[in-house]
Design an enzyme around this catalytic site. Structure first.
Site, PDB file in Angstrom:
ATOM      1  N   GLU A  44       0.835  -1.199   0.000  1.00  0.00           N
ATOM      2  CA  GLU A  44       0.000   0.000   0.000  1.00  0.00           C
ATOM      3  C   GLU A  44       0.877   1.260   0.000  1.00  0.00           C
ATOM      4  OE1 GLU A  44      -3.561   1.898   2.786  1.00  0.00           O
ATOM      5  OE2 GLU A  44      -1.969   0.716   3.731  1.00  0.00           O
ATOM      6  N   LYS A 119      -9.838   1.010  -1.351  1.00  0.00           N
ATOM      7  CA  LYS A 119      -9.831   0.677   0.068  1.00  0.00           C
ATOM      8  C   LYS A 119     -11.194   1.015   0.655  1.00  0.00           C
ATOM      9  CE  LYS A 119      -6.880   1.328   4.170  1.00  0.00           C
ATOM     10  NZ  LYS A 119      -5.662   2.006   4.677  1.00  0.00           N
ATOM     11  N   CYS A 153      -4.750  -3.209   3.924  1.00  0.00           N
ATOM     12  CA  CYS A 153      -4.318  -2.811   5.265  1.00  0.00           C
ATOM     13  C   CYS A 153      -5.470  -2.838   6.281  1.00  0.00           C
ATOM     14  CB  CYS A 153      -3.659  -1.431   5.185  1.00  0.00           C
ATOM     15  SG  CYS A 153      -2.539  -1.053   6.551  1.00  0.00           S
TER      16      CYS A 153
END
Length: 295
Positions: A44, A119, A153
């Site tokens: 990321e 995300k 993440c």
């Protein structure tokens, strides 16, 4: 039923041009190619390295400047995927749409297709400091070796989304991450293990290492790549097939035997996916089939 994956512990360091950034990316991709990888995972926010280039007056660039590199980024990784005949998950890159910034993972196919997964869960820092917006569309990606999901993440810290991924047929979850301290790193790492156990899937995770002294909120990085398995007899006892050396510049590679997942789901010491109490909580598998029928 086997899939070879490589994960890049990307060394963030100041660069002076896009070409310098591209050369570093080519190095990692060629390294993975030499190991025979079929899917390569970058971390990321690794393209924030481009902000270290600065402007014509030498002033630092900000997160709002990152989308201007999107065309070059897409061209670079599209060509790498085609020439190496590998699937490349180009970490995440910040794009601008409708006046909003999104942190988007890109899957580059060897045939030129590009998949995107924004995300879905945004951290307070991303909201408060970078004004990032959350994606609202969750996708499963088909590959020659089966279905995969990409959860970035913070996303991996939410069990519901991985339940949905497994219900939709994903056997491997790829998790590009970027954490700046031990606390953040271990949140991602521990929950990756939990998601692998809960859903009897593989989780491939990696993060950024190094530092960008001129880029705000990227001055410190604490990262490690790992291929995480369910905790059952066909797999390593600690659920770690391979892991890198903490905070070192390197690429790790492992073979994922997808048939072992089906074996433990049917005859494992525990059968966590089969033993879900869907009479007490949501059956994402049934919901997923309903969505498919509607389509």
């Amino acid at each position: 039923m086997k899939l070879r994956v490589s994960a890049v512990q990307y060394q963030l360091q100041t660069v002076s041009s896009f070409e310098e950034f591209a050369n570093q990316c080519v190095h990692y991709v060629k390294t993975a190619q030499e190991f025979g990888a079929e899917i390569v995972l970058f971390p990321e926010f690794f393209t924030t390295q481009l902000l270290s280039i600065g402007d014509d007056e030498g002033a630092p660039l900000t997160i709002n400047d990152l989308p201007r590199f999107t065309e070059l980024y897409v061209k670079l990784f599209s060509e790498l995927a085609k020439t190496t005949n590998m699937h490349i998950i180009g970490g995440t890159h910040v794009i601008e749409r409708g006046g909003k910034l999104y942190n988007v993972a890109h899957l580059f196919y060897p045939d030129g297709r590009i998949g995107e997964q924004a995300k879905l869960h945004i951290t307070p820092t991303e909201v408060d400091e970078w004004n990032m917006s959350a994606g609202d569309d969750f996708k499963i990606f088909d590959t020659d070796k089966g279905k995969i999901a990409i959860l970035t993440c913070y996303d991996i810290e939410f069990p519901e989304i991985v339940r949905m991924a497994k219900a939709k047929g994903a056997d491997v979850i790829f998790c590009p991450s970027c954490t700046d301290d031990r606390h953040g790193f271990h949140r991602v790492r521990y929950t990756s293990h939990a998601r692998a156990i809960e859903n009897q899937v593989y989780v491939v995770v990696t993060g950024t290492v190094g530092s960008l002294p001129t880029v705000d909120f990227m001055r410190a990085n604490f990262g490690q790549a790992a291929v995480i398995t369910p905790n059952d007899i066909p797999f390593p006892p600690k659920g770690i097939m391979v892991e890198g050396e903490l905070n070192n510049d390197m690429v790790v590679t492992a073979d994922l035997d997808l048939s072992l997942l089906y074996e433990v789901r049917e005859r494992g010491a525990v059968t966590t996916w089969r033993d879900r109490r869907t009479d007490l909580y949501v059956d994402w598998e049934k919901s997923s089939k309903g969505e498919m029928n509607e389509l």
